[in-house]
Enzyme design. Structure first.
Site, short mmCIF file in Angstrom:
data_model
loop_
_atom_site.label_atom_id
_atom_site.label_comp_id
_atom_site.label_asym_id
_atom_site.label_seq_id
_atom_site.Cartn_x
_atom_site.Cartn_y
_atom_site.Cartn_z
N TYR A 140 -9.29 32.94 76.90
CA TYR A 140 -7.88 33.20 77.12
C TYR A 140 -7.16 33.48 75.80
O TYR A 140 -6.38 34.43 75.69
CB TYR A 140 -7.25 32.02 77.84
N ALA A 142 -8.57 34.53 73.00
CA ALA A 142 -9.05 35.81 72.49
C ALA A 142 -8.32 36.97 73.16
O ALA A 142 -7.89 37.93 72.50
CB ALA A 142 -10.55 35.94 72.72
N LYS A 144 -5.34 36.92 74.83
CA LYS A 144 -3.89 36.96 74.60
C LYS A 144 -3.55 37.25 73.15
O LYS A 144 -2.55 37.92 72.87
CB LYS A 144 -3.25 35.66 75.09
#
Length: 228
Positions: A140, A142, A144
């Site tokens: 997540y 990585a 975002k």
């Protein structure tokens, strides 16, 4: 955003996406949805698994052509399955990055000709975990963090052609947390934002006058623990 503007919303059948669809309709716009589930009755949509980025591109073009163009895109679709890197199956890890990051780029790539023709707008949805890293969220974070970098580069690339805004929201009261292991669910005292309030921030960005760019917005509960 003018009355009658056509706004494509990914993930528009639930959570923040559904709140954006409602806000666009209330403002007199025409929402369109890409999702795996049907949106509210009467909202035009195409069923699409956004993890298949080529399918996401094709679905974007289909909706845009059916609707006679696009005035804005809001990439609200997102998913997460928290866990230690060694414990999250590779297919799950890859799917999180595909839905949260690669589909964001794919949809916008397909929408660009339509947005350039209309002088349109883009709002991407990152996360406070796109600016702050935490344990058990490698996929997540990585994805975002990638949305943050992608959007900043897109804004530089398209300046003067389309208007690009990066939204960095904190946790919201949606179904996003429903299927997590109990240890990763917000506790009963967790302070989360109403997605309607975050959708209103998106509308603020979409309704700025020509030439005025809201480049980045952080919207979170007053006591959000993942920001700053």
């Amino acid at each position: 955003m003018k009355a009658g503007s056509t706004v494509l919303v990914t993930g528009g059948s639930s959570g923040l996406g559904a709140a954006v669809v409602t806000a666009v309709a209330v403002a007199g716009g025409r929402p369109l949805v890409l999702d795996r589930q049907p949106p509210a009755d009467g909202v035009p949509w195409v069923e699409c698994d956004l993890a298949d980025t080529r399918a996401a591109e094709a679905a974007t073009r289909t909706l845009a052509e059916r609707s006679g163009g696009l005035d804005a895109v809001v990439t609200a679709a997102g998913m997460d399955v928290p866990g230690r890197l060694a414990d999250v199956p590779g297919e799950t890890w890859d799917r999180i990055v595909a839905v949260d990051l690669l589909a964001t780029a794919a949809v916008i790539r397909a929408a660009l000709p339509f947005l350039e023709a209309s002088g349109g707008r883009v709002v991407t949805v990152a996360s406070t975990l796109g600016v702050k890293a935490v344990s058990d969220a490698t996929a997540y974070c990585a994805a975002k963090f990638g949305v943050v970098g992608f959007t900043r580069a897109l804004a530089a690339e398209t300046a003067g052609t389309i208007n690009v805004t990066l939204l960095i929201p904190g946790g919201m009261r949606t179904a996003f947390f429903d299927h997590r292991d109990p240890q990763y669910k917000p506790g009963p005292d967790a302070i989360l934002n109403d997605p309607t309030d975050t959708a209103n921030a998106i509308m603020f960005a979409l309704t700025q006058p020509p030439g005025c760019a809201i480049r980045e917005l952080t919207v979170c509960a007053e006591q959000e623990t993942s920001y700053p």
